[in-house]
Design a protein around this motif. Structure first.
Motif, PDB file in Angstrom:
ATOM      1  N   GLY A  94      14.032  -3.296  -0.252  1.00 17.34           N
ATOM      2  CA  GLY A  94      13.001  -2.533  -0.936  1.00 17.34           C
ATOM      3  C   GLY A  94      11.766  -2.209  -0.131  1.00 17.34           C
ATOM      4  N   VAL A  95      11.779  -2.493   1.171  1.00 13.79           N
ATOM      5  CA  VAL A  95      10.650  -2.142   2.031  1.00 13.79           C
ATOM      6  C   VAL A  95      11.016  -0.860   2.773  1.00 13.79           C
ATOM      7  N   SER A  96      10.337   0.226   2.476  1.00 17.82           N
ATOM      8  CA  SER A  96      10.667   1.525   3.050  1.00 17.82           C
ATOM      9  C   SER A  96      10.573   1.500   4.572  1.00 17.82           C
ATOM     10  N   SER A  97      11.667   1.825   5.234  1.00 23.17           N
ATOM     11  CA  SER A  97      11.750   1.736   6.692  1.00 23.17           C
ATOM     12  C   SER A  97      12.563   2.892   7.243  1.00 23.17           C
ATOM     13  N   CYS A  98      12.327   3.218   8.507  1.00 26.00           N
ATOM     14  CA  CYS A  98      13.097   4.271   9.154  1.00 26.00           C
ATOM     15  C   CYS A  98      13.217   3.990  10.645  1.00 26.00           C
ATOM     16  N   PHE A  99      14.164   4.655  11.269  1.00 26.96           N
ATOM     17  CA  PHE A  99      14.341   4.560  12.719  1.00 26.96           C
ATOM     18  C   PHE A  99      13.800   5.835  13.348  1.00 26.96           C
ATOM     19  N   LEU A 100      12.999   5.677  14.400  1.00 23.03           N
ATOM     20  CA  LEU A 100      12.426   6.808  15.124  1.00 23.03           C
ATOM     21  C   LEU A 100      13.004   6.836  16.530  1.00 23.03           C
ATOM     22  N   ASP A 101      13.747   7.878  16.838  1.00 30.93           N
ATOM     23  CA  ASP A 101      14.277   8.033  18.189  1.00 30.93           C
ATOM     24  C   ASP A 101      13.112   8.272  19.143  1.00 30.93           C
ATOM     25  N   ALA A 102      13.001   7.399  20.140  1.00 32.08           N
ATOM     26  CA  ALA A 102      11.834   7.443  21.026  1.00 32.08           C
ATOM     27  C   ALA A 102      11.726   8.760  21.777  1.00 32.08           C
ATOM     28  N   THR A 103      12.846   9.350  22.139  1.00 37.50           N
ATOM     29  CA  THR A 103      12.814  10.623  22.862  1.00 37.50           C
ATOM     30  C   THR A 103      12.478  11.776  21.928  1.00 37.50           C
ATOM     31  N   ALA A 119       0.813  -1.215   0.000  1.00 39.11           N
ATOM     32  CA  ALA A 119       0.000   0.000   0.000  1.00 39.11           C
ATOM     33  C   ALA A 119       0.852   1.273   0.000  1.00 39.11           C
ATOM     34  N   GLY A 120       2.170   1.109  -0.084  1.00 40.88           N
ATOM     35  CA  GLY A 120       3.054   2.266  -0.100  1.00 40.88           C
ATOM     36  C   GLY A 120       3.325   2.859   1.268  1.00 40.88           C
ATOM     37  N   ARG A 121       3.031   2.102   2.323  1.00 36.57           N
ATOM     38  CA  ARG A 121       3.315   2.571   3.683  1.00 36.57           C
ATOM     39  C   ARG A 121       4.731   2.159   4.079  1.00 36.57           C
ATOM     40  N   LYS A 122       5.151   2.609   5.235  1.00 34.04           N
ATOM     41  CA  LYS A 122       6.515   2.323   5.663  1.00 34.04           C
ATOM     42  C   LYS A 122       6.542   1.645   7.029  1.00 34.04           C
TER      43      LYS A 122
END
Length: 329
Positions: free
Chosen positions: A74-83, A47-50
């Motif tokens: 090929g799966v769009s992913s990212c790291f989110l700093d919890a703070t 669905a084009g989500r990450k």
């Protein structure tokens, strides 16, 4: 304390055994929620989500590595700093994203505080934890549990077996999705254009094949002697033989074929080379990947591979001895 060899090696092996035990226990515990998580990620990617990964402490680099692995497939992913998420970085979250939150205890304050916020943004939440009774596990949509009989740290403080198990669980998820989505070597190469890996994956047959004077060819009507002379001049272990009128490949004569021809009688050198050539040899297109050529060498136990164009005419030769030079092994 002095680092005695026997003591150092014994403790190192004990550490590895403890981490192996965690991996074994984690593998055995996989169940339907792992399947459900894989399906949720597959649907989100389609669905084009990450994917959004988050963790604190030693789980932060583990989360970053898993995100990087998914990106490489090929799966769009990212790291989110919890703070930082609670101070403006939540702008990267979109409805329909899948948030995978890593916490061994499942009680990490920063991670638990993210739960209602991510849910408000419409993200689906996956818990990565070893504690099924934790706030993280109870409030997630899906749960992936890693099993850790004990940490390898003698003080039982430093995350060791738990981070290893979490990383392996993330890798398993990524590899399941890679196979399910039918990722090819061409696809993988697109995501790895730099470095040695990218160079090897993107290398084409036309970049490594022998051409010109190093590509011996002859009509399949010449004598075996003439064919051998052309092979010798090109310092090649084989020669491509073609139809005189069309130039299309009709066969190949290799060193092995030549030795076998010598057993047929004293006049073998004057016989037409077509008598001894191997017909319908394995071939490859010049635009194919170098790793595809390697697969042909391995599958058919051949020493040489003729490269042909769209018309079926030989345009190059790959000698199996050339592959290690290009680090295609």
């Amino acid at each position: 304390m002095a680092l005695q060899s026997k003591t150092v090696l014994a403790r190192a092996r004990a550490c590895i055994r403890i981490e192996q035990a965690a991996l074994t226990a984690t593998g055995r515990s996989l169940g339907l929620e792992f399947v459900a998580t894989a399906r949720a990620i597959d649907a989100a990617a389609a669905a084009g989500r990450k994917l959004i990964f988050s963790g604190v402490g030693k789980n932060a680099p583990i989360a970053q590595k898993i995100a990087a692995t998914f990106n490489s497939t090929g799966v769009s992913s990212c790291f989110l700093d919890a703070t930082q998420a609670l101070h403006g970085d939540l702008g990267l979250v979109d409805e329909g994203d899948v948030a995978l939150l890593l916490s061994n205890s499942g009680q990490s304050e920063e991670i638990v505080r993210l739960l209602p916020v991510l849910r408000r943004f419409g993200a689906r939440i996956v818990a990565f934890t070893s504690n099924p009774e934790s706030d993280l596990a109870r409030n997630a949509d899906l749960r992936l549990f890693f099993r850790v009989p004990r940490e390898a740290c003698p003080l039982k403080l430093a995350p060791t077996a738990s981070t290893t198990a979490a990383l392996a669980l993330g890798d398993a998820l990524a590899m399941v999705l890679l196979e399910a989505r039918g990722l090819t070597r061409d696809d993988f190469a697109r995501y790895h254009p730099a470095g040695n890996l990218g160079r090897v994956l993107l290398l084409r047959v036309k970049d490594i094949m022998r051409t010109g004077d190093r590509l011996p060819t002859a009509p399949d009507t010449v004598t075996t002697q003439e064919a051998i002379l052309r092979m010798t001049k090109a310092k090649s272990g084989s020669i491509a033989l073609v139809a005189k009128k069309t130039g299309r490949l009709t066969g190949i004569l290799t060193d092995g074929d030549f030795r076998r021809s010598a057993l047929t009688g004293p006049d073998f050198l004057q016989q037409p080379v077509a008598t001894f050539m191997t017909r319908q040899p394995k071939v490859i297109a010049e635009d194919a990947l170098g790793v595809d050529a390697l697969r042909l060498f391995e599958a058919h136990k051949i020493d040489d591979l003729i490269v042909v164009n769209a018309s079926g005419a030989p345009v190059g030769l790959i000698d199996g001895q050339d592959l290690p030079k290009f680090k295609i092994v």
